[in-house]
Design a protein around this motif. Structure first.
Motif, PDB file in Angstrom:
ATOM      1  N   UNK A 199       0.842  -1.191   0.000  1.00  0.00           N
ATOM      2  CA  UNK A 199       0.000   0.000   0.000  1.00  0.00           C
ATOM      3  C   UNK A 199       0.883   1.249   0.000  1.00  0.00           C
ATOM      4  N   UNK A 200       0.526   2.239  -0.803  1.00  0.00           N
ATOM      5  CA  UNK A 200       1.272   3.497  -0.847  1.00  0.00           C
ATOM      6  C   UNK A 200       0.542   4.584  -0.076  1.00  0.00           C
ATOM      7  N   UNK A 201       1.319   5.486   0.512  1.00  0.00           N
ATOM      8  CA  UNK A 201       0.782   6.680   1.158  1.00  0.00           C
ATOM      9  C   UNK A 201       1.341   7.865   0.369  1.00  0.00           C
ATOM     10  N   UNK A 202       0.454   8.626  -0.258  1.00  0.00           N
ATOM     11  CA  UNK A 202       0.854   9.732  -1.130  1.00  0.00           C
ATOM     12  C   UNK A 202       0.261  11.022  -0.587  1.00  0.00           C
ATOM     13  N   UNK A 203       1.112  12.016  -0.395  1.00  0.00           N
ATOM     14  CA  UNK A 203       0.656  13.330   0.050  1.00  0.00           C
ATOM     15  C   UNK A 203       0.720  14.290  -1.136  1.00  0.00           C
ATOM     16  N   UNK A 204      -0.410  14.915  -1.440  1.00  0.00           N
ATOM     17  CA  UNK A 204      -0.522  15.840  -2.571  1.00  0.00           C
ATOM     18  C   UNK A 204      -0.957  17.219  -2.102  1.00  0.00           C
ATOM     19  N   UNK A 205      -0.510  18.235  -2.833  1.00  0.00           N
ATOM     20  CA  UNK A 205      -0.994  19.601  -2.618  1.00  0.00           C
ATOM     21  C   UNK A 205      -1.924  19.932  -3.772  1.00  0.00           C
ATOM     22  N   UNK A 206      -3.150  20.311  -3.451  1.00  0.00           N
ATOM     23  CA  UNK A 206      -4.136  20.736  -4.441  1.00  0.00           C
ATOM     24  C   UNK A 206      -4.022  22.256  -4.554  1.00  0.00           C
ATOM     25  N   UNK A 207      -3.659  22.727  -5.738  1.00  0.00           N
ATOM     26  CA  UNK A 207      -3.448  24.155  -5.983  1.00  0.00           C
ATOM     27  C   UNK A 207      -4.538  24.659  -6.926  1.00  0.00           C
ATOM     28  N   UNK A 208      -5.206  25.777  -6.590  1.00  0.00           N
ATOM     29  CA  UNK A 208      -6.216  26.321  -7.500  1.00  0.00           C
ATOM     30  C   UNK A 208      -5.607  26.604  -8.868  1.00  0.00           C
ATOM     31  N   UNK A 209      -6.349  26.291  -9.922  1.00  0.00           N
ATOM     32  CA  UNK A 209      -5.812  26.369 -11.270  1.00  0.00           C
ATOM     33  C   UNK A 209      -5.792  27.743 -11.902  1.00  0.00           C
ATOM     34  N   UNK A 210      -6.509  28.697 -11.351  1.00  0.00           N
ATOM     35  CA  UNK A 210      -6.550  29.999 -12.004  1.00  0.00           C
ATOM     36  C   UNK A 210      -6.630  31.119 -10.965  1.00  0.00           C
ATOM     37  N   UNK A 211      -6.352  32.316 -11.422  1.00  0.00           N
ATOM     38  CA  UNK A 211      -6.440  33.491 -10.562  1.00  0.00           C
ATOM     39  C   UNK A 211      -7.884  33.720 -10.124  1.00  0.00           C
ATOM     40  N   UNK A 212      -8.839  33.418 -11.008  1.00  0.00           N
ATOM     41  CA  UNK A 212     -10.257  33.616 -10.666  1.00  0.00           C
ATOM     42  C   UNK A 212     -10.663  32.742  -9.481  1.00  0.00           C
ATOM     43  N   UNK A 213     -10.238  31.491  -9.486  1.00  0.00           N
ATOM     44  CA  UNK A 213     -10.545  30.613  -8.349  1.00  0.00           C
ATOM     45  C   UNK A 213      -9.894  31.136  -7.073  1.00  0.00           C
ATOM     46  N   UNK A 214      -8.662  31.592  -7.201  1.00  0.00           N
ATOM     47  CA  UNK A 214      -7.956  32.132  -6.035  1.00  0.00           C
ATOM     48  C   UNK A 214      -8.692  33.352  -5.483  1.00  0.00           C
ATOM     49  N   UNK A 215      -9.161  34.215  -6.381  1.00  0.00           N
ATOM     50  CA  UNK A 215      -9.872  35.424  -5.955  1.00  0.00           C
ATOM     51  C   UNK A 215     -11.220  35.083  -5.311  1.00  0.00           C
ATOM     52  N   UNK A 216     -11.804  33.948  -5.701  1.00  0.00           N
ATOM     53  CA  UNK A 216     -13.074  33.531  -5.125  1.00  0.00           C
ATOM     54  C   UNK A 216     -12.907  32.763  -3.814  1.00  0.00           C
ATOM     55  N   UNK A 217     -11.674  32.609  -3.355  1.00  0.00           N
ATOM     56  CA  UNK A 217     -11.457  32.003  -2.055  1.00  0.00           C
ATOM     57  C   UNK A 217     -10.837  30.627  -2.059  1.00  0.00           C
ATOM     58  N   UNK A 218     -10.544  30.073  -3.222  1.00  0.00           N
ATOM     59  CA  UNK A 218      -9.914  28.755  -3.262  1.00  0.00           C
ATOM     60  C   UNK A 218      -8.475  28.883  -2.786  1.00  0.00           C
ATOM     61  N   UNK A 219      -8.065  28.021  -1.904  1.00  0.00           N
ATOM     62  CA  UNK A 219      -6.710  28.046  -1.350  1.00  0.00           C
ATOM     63  C   UNK A 219      -6.063  26.679  -1.522  1.00  0.00           C
ATOM     64  N   UNK A 220      -4.746  26.644  -1.385  1.00  0.00           N
ATOM     65  CA  UNK A 220      -4.023  25.376  -1.417  1.00  0.00           C
ATOM     66  C   UNK A 220      -4.482  24.505  -0.265  1.00  0.00           C
ATOM     67  N   UNK A 221      -4.541  23.201  -0.509  1.00  0.00           N
ATOM     68  CA  UNK A 221      -4.800  22.280   0.584  1.00  0.00           C
ATOM     69  C   UNK A 221      -3.932  21.044   0.378  1.00  0.00           C
ATOM     70  N   UNK A 222      -3.466  20.507   1.479  1.00  0.00           N
ATOM     71  CA  UNK A 222      -2.611  19.324   1.464  1.00  0.00           C
ATOM     72  C   UNK A 222      -3.444  18.149   1.954  1.00  0.00           C
ATOM     73  N   UNK A 223      -3.469  17.077   1.148  1.00  0.00           N
ATOM     74  CA  UNK A 223      -4.276  15.897   1.469  1.00  0.00           C
ATOM     75  C   UNK A 223      -3.393  14.658   1.335  1.00  0.00           C
ATOM     76  N   UNK A 224      -3.521  13.741   2.276  1.00  0.00           N
ATOM     77  CA  UNK A 224      -2.806  12.467   2.222  1.00  0.00           C
ATOM     78  C   UNK A 224      -3.772  11.384   1.776  1.00  0.00           C
ATOM     79  N   UNK A 225      -3.362  10.614   0.764  1.00  0.00           N
ATOM     80  CA  UNK A 225      -4.153   9.508   0.240  1.00  0.00           C
ATOM     81  C   UNK A 225      -3.427   8.207   0.520  1.00  0.00           C
ATOM     82  N   UNK A 226      -4.204   7.150   0.664  1.00  0.00           N
ATOM     83  CA  UNK A 226      -3.635   5.843   0.946  1.00  0.00           C
ATOM     84  C   UNK A 226      -4.341   4.826   0.066  1.00  0.00           C
ATOM     85  N   UNK A 227      -3.600   3.836  -0.434  1.00  0.00           N
ATOM     86  CA  UNK A 227      -4.235   2.798  -1.224  1.00  0.00           C
ATOM     87  C   UNK A 227      -3.304   2.154  -2.215  1.00  0.00           C
ATOM     88  N   UNK A 228      -3.915   1.456  -3.166  1.00  0.00           N
ATOM     89  CA  UNK A 228      -3.218   0.786  -4.247  1.00  0.00           C
ATOM     90  C   UNK A 228      -3.864   1.218  -5.551  1.00  0.00           C
TER      91      UNK A 228
END
Length: 85
Positions: free
Chosen positions: A17-46
């Motif tokens: 089983x792998x444990x992968x930590x990813x950072x989700x980054x908003x794709x555009x300036x418009x999303x950022x201006x609307x309040x979307x922020x980076x978030x770090x999420x850890x996933x586990x599985x195969x």
């Protein structure tokens, strides 16, 4: 949303089983201006079975495809831990 790999390692209890930590980054300036922020999420599985511990919420389809490519593609082989025999 853009995904950035932070860390990839084998699970302590299940080496298949792998444990992968990813950072989700908003794709555009418009999303950022609307309040979307980076978030770090850890996933586990195969391959094709990914979830977010400890809630066991399944990963969404796009993220699951990206995690599958990390787990099986030669492109990301340098990130995966070496298998012990």
């Amino acid at each position: 949303m853009r995904l950035e790999i932070i860390k990839v390692n084998a699970d302590r209890l299940d080496p298949e089983c792998l444990v992968v930590t990813l950072r989700h980054v908003p794709g555009s300036i418009a999303r950022f201006m609307l309040g979307a922020r980076d978030k770090v999420v850890t996933y586990k599985g195969q391959v094709s079975a990914w979830y977010v511990p400890p809630s066991f919420r399944p990963a969404d389809a796009d993220t699951s495809r990206f995690l599958d490519s990390i787990a099986s593609s030669r492109e990301f082989a340098h990130l995966r831990p070496a298998r012990r025999s």
